[in-house]
Design a protein around this motif. Structure first.
Motif, short mmCIF file in Angstrom:
data_model
loop_
_atom_site.label_atom_id
_atom_site.label_comp_id
_atom_site.label_asym_id
_atom_site.label_seq_id
_atom_site.Cartn_x
_atom_site.Cartn_y
_atom_site.Cartn_z
N PHE A 90 0.83 -1.20 0.00
CA PHE A 90 0.00 0.00 0.00
C PHE A 90 0.86 1.25 0.00
CE2 PHE A 90 -3.83 -2.27 0.63
CZ PHE A 90 -3.62 -3.23 1.60
N VAL A 91 0.33 2.29 -0.66
CA VAL A 91 0.91 3.62 -0.62
C VAL A 91 -0.15 4.56 -0.07
CG1 VAL A 91 1.92 5.48 -1.96
CG2 VAL A 91 2.35 3.11 -2.62
N LEU A 92 0.14 5.21 1.04
CA LEU A 92 -0.81 6.12 1.70
C LEU A 92 -0.24 7.52 1.62
CD1 LEU A 92 -1.47 3.86 4.80
CD2 LEU A 92 -2.92 4.08 2.78
N LEU A 93 -0.96 8.42 0.97
CA LEU A 93 -0.38 9.72 0.64
C LEU A 93 -1.04 10.91 1.32
CD1 LEU A 93 0.20 9.20 -3.18
CD2 LEU A 93 1.84 8.96 -1.32
N SER A 94 -2.04 10.68 2.14
CA SER A 94 -2.67 11.84 2.78
C SER A 94 -3.36 11.42 4.06
CB SER A 94 -3.68 12.49 1.83
OG SER A 94 -4.71 11.58 1.51
N ASN A 95 -3.65 12.40 4.88
CA ASN A 95 -4.35 12.12 6.13
C ASN A 95 -5.72 11.50 5.83
OD1 ASN A 95 -4.73 12.16 8.96
ND2 ASN A 95 -6.02 13.96 8.73
N ALA A 110 7.02 1.97 6.23
CA ALA A 110 8.12 2.87 5.92
C ALA A 110 7.57 4.27 5.73
CB ALA A 110 8.86 2.41 4.67
N VAL A 111 8.25 5.23 6.32
CA VAL A 111 7.80 6.62 6.29
C VAL A 111 8.77 7.44 5.44
CG1 VAL A 111 7.29 8.65 7.69
CG2 VAL A 111 6.74 6.36 8.54
N ASP A 112 8.19 8.29 4.61
CA ASP A 112 9.01 9.17 3.77
C ASP A 112 9.43 10.39 4.58
OD1 ASP A 112 9.94 11.12 1.98
OD2 ASP A 112 8.66 10.35 0.38
N MET A 113 10.73 10.52 4.75
CA MET A 113 11.26 11.60 5.59
C MET A 113 11.24 12.92 4.84
SD MET A 113 14.93 11.53 7.49
CE MET A 113 15.50 12.90 8.48
N ASP A 114 10.45 13.86 5.30
CA ASP A 114 10.39 15.21 4.72
C ASP A 114 9.99 15.21 3.26
OD1 ASP A 114 13.37 16.00 6.59
OD2 ASP A 114 11.27 16.31 7.13
N SER A 115 9.19 14.21 2.86
CA SER A 115 8.77 14.09 1.45
C SER A 115 9.97 14.12 0.52
CB SER A 115 7.80 15.22 1.10
OG SER A 115 6.65 15.14 1.89
N SER A 116 11.05 13.48 0.95
CA SER A 116 12.30 13.49 0.20
C SER A 116 12.56 12.18 -0.51
CB SER A 116 13.46 13.77 1.16
OG SER A 116 13.57 12.70 2.10
N TYR A 117 11.60 11.27 -0.45
CA TYR A 117 11.74 9.93 -1.00
C TYR A 117 12.79 9.11 -0.25
CZ TYR A 117 9.06 12.11 -4.69
OH TYR A 117 8.10 12.80 -5.39
N LYS A 118 13.22 9.58 0.91
CA LYS A 118 14.10 8.78 1.76
C LYS A 118 13.20 8.05 2.75
CE LYS A 118 17.89 9.00 5.08
NZ LYS A 118 18.96 9.84 5.66
N LEU A 119 13.14 6.74 2.63
CA LEU A 119 12.27 5.94 3.47
C LEU A 119 12.99 5.48 4.73
CD1 LEU A 119 10.27 3.66 1.00
CD2 LEU A 119 9.76 5.96 1.83
N ILE A 120 12.30 5.64 5.84
CA ILE A 120 12.76 5.11 7.11
C ILE A 120 11.84 3.95 7.45
CG2 ILE A 120 13.30 5.58 9.52
CD1 ILE A 120 14.97 7.19 7.53
N PHE A 121 12.41 2.76 7.59
CA PHE A 121 11.61 1.56 7.82
C PHE A 121 11.49 1.28 9.31
CE2 PHE A 121 10.85 -0.63 3.79
CZ PHE A 121 11.60 0.13 2.93
N SER A 162 12.51 3.84 -8.34
CA SER A 162 11.22 4.50 -8.34
C SER A 162 11.20 5.58 -9.40
CB SER A 162 10.91 5.11 -6.97
OG SER A 162 11.77 6.22 -6.70
N LEU A 163 9.99 6.06 -9.69
CA LEU A 163 9.82 7.17 -10.60
C LEU A 163 9.40 8.36 -9.76
CD1 LEU A 163 9.81 8.13 -13.52
CD2 LEU A 163 7.39 7.46 -13.65
N THR A 164 10.35 9.21 -9.44
CA THR A 164 10.03 10.34 -8.58
C THR A 164 9.60 11.52 -9.44
OG1 THR A 164 12.37 10.95 -8.58
CG2 THR A 164 11.56 9.65 -6.73
N VAL A 198 4.12 10.07 -5.95
CA VAL A 198 3.85 8.79 -5.28
C VAL A 198 5.12 8.23 -4.66
CG1 VAL A 198 3.01 6.44 -5.58
CG2 VAL A 198 1.94 8.33 -6.82
N GLY A 199 6.16 8.14 -5.46
CA GLY A 199 7.46 7.73 -4.93
C GLY A 199 7.53 6.29 -4.49
#
Lengths: 111, 115
Positions: free
Chosen positions: A47-52, A90-101, B95-97, B101-102
């Motif tokens: 799953f990808v969850l992108l908003s509250n 996994a959470v995207d840190m600062d919307s930077s595409y860096k995932l913290i698992f 990924s395709l950034t 979506v990322g």
């Protein structure tokens, strides 16, 4: 520093039962991902969850995201043996595409 | 559509030897990641590339690890010299950034054992 905590770390449940896995994180983020990993295999995106308030469902799994509470849940309905695996959030840190698992939740579904 | 390809799948070496891992991302994906996964833990990011540029290598131990992504497609991760503590699974993802979506797609990984 962003921290991601999952609980429980291990879950043994009977087939047919319901349960919820929790994922808490320490800083603001609007993107959260759930992955499944079978033993010796790679990670499969669930799953990808992108908003509250986002809610996604696939089969017996349903994921939700509450960005205000910094909490995501993965709910399992009427578990079957095939769901046995390790589940990571996994959470995207600062919307930077860096995932913290998170450390993962190892799920075992017993007959 | 082919997924992320990694090779080798398994590698056993003695400490102090060099080792290299190769990754071919999903076609069209501009961002490539290398992760390290220790047993019983979640993956940890080592380096992230956007096209040819390494945009985040803050977690890469640069004294012994190096990486490159020539022409913005394939990538190689190298360890020289390897230490016992480097034994782990090395995962590549792409990924395709820029789309918002990322979503990252992972390869099968290379399991490294250092003796």
């Amino acid at each position: 520093e962003l921290k991601v905590e999952q609980n429980p770390l291990f879950l043994s449940m009977q087939e047919g039962k319901n349960y919820t896995i929790y994922c808490n994180y320490s800083t603001t983020s609007d993107r959260l991902y759930w992955y499944r990993q079978d033993p010796g295999k790679s990670l499969e995106s669930l799953f990808v969850l992108l908003s509250n308030g986002a809610v996604k469902q696939e089969g017996r799994l349903m994921a939700s995201l509450d960005t205000k509470a910094r909490l995501s849940t993965l709910h399992i309905t009427a578990a079957v043996h095939d769901l046995s695996a390790t589940y990571f959030c996994a959470v995207d840190m600062d919307s930077s595409y860096k995932l913290i698992f998170g450390s993962g939740t190892r799920l075992l579904v017993r007959p | 559509e082919a997924g992320v390809v990694q090779s080798p799948r398994y590698k056993i070496i003695e400490k102090k030897q060099p080792v290299a891992f190769w990754c071919n991302p999903i076609s069209g994906h501009n961002t490539l990641y290398w992760y390290l996964q220790n047993l019983g833990q979640g993956p940890e990011l080592l380096i992230r590339y956007e096209n040819e540029e390494a945009v985040d290598d803050s977690q890469l131990p640069k004294d012994r690890f190096s990486a490159e992504r020539l022409k913005g497609v394939d990538s190689t991760l190298k360890i020289q010299p390897a230490e016992l503590g480097d034994s782990a699974v090395y995962l590549c993802a792409s990924s395709l950034t820029g789309t918002g979506v990322g979503e990252q797609f992972f390869g099968p990984g290379t399991r490294l054992t250092v003796l």
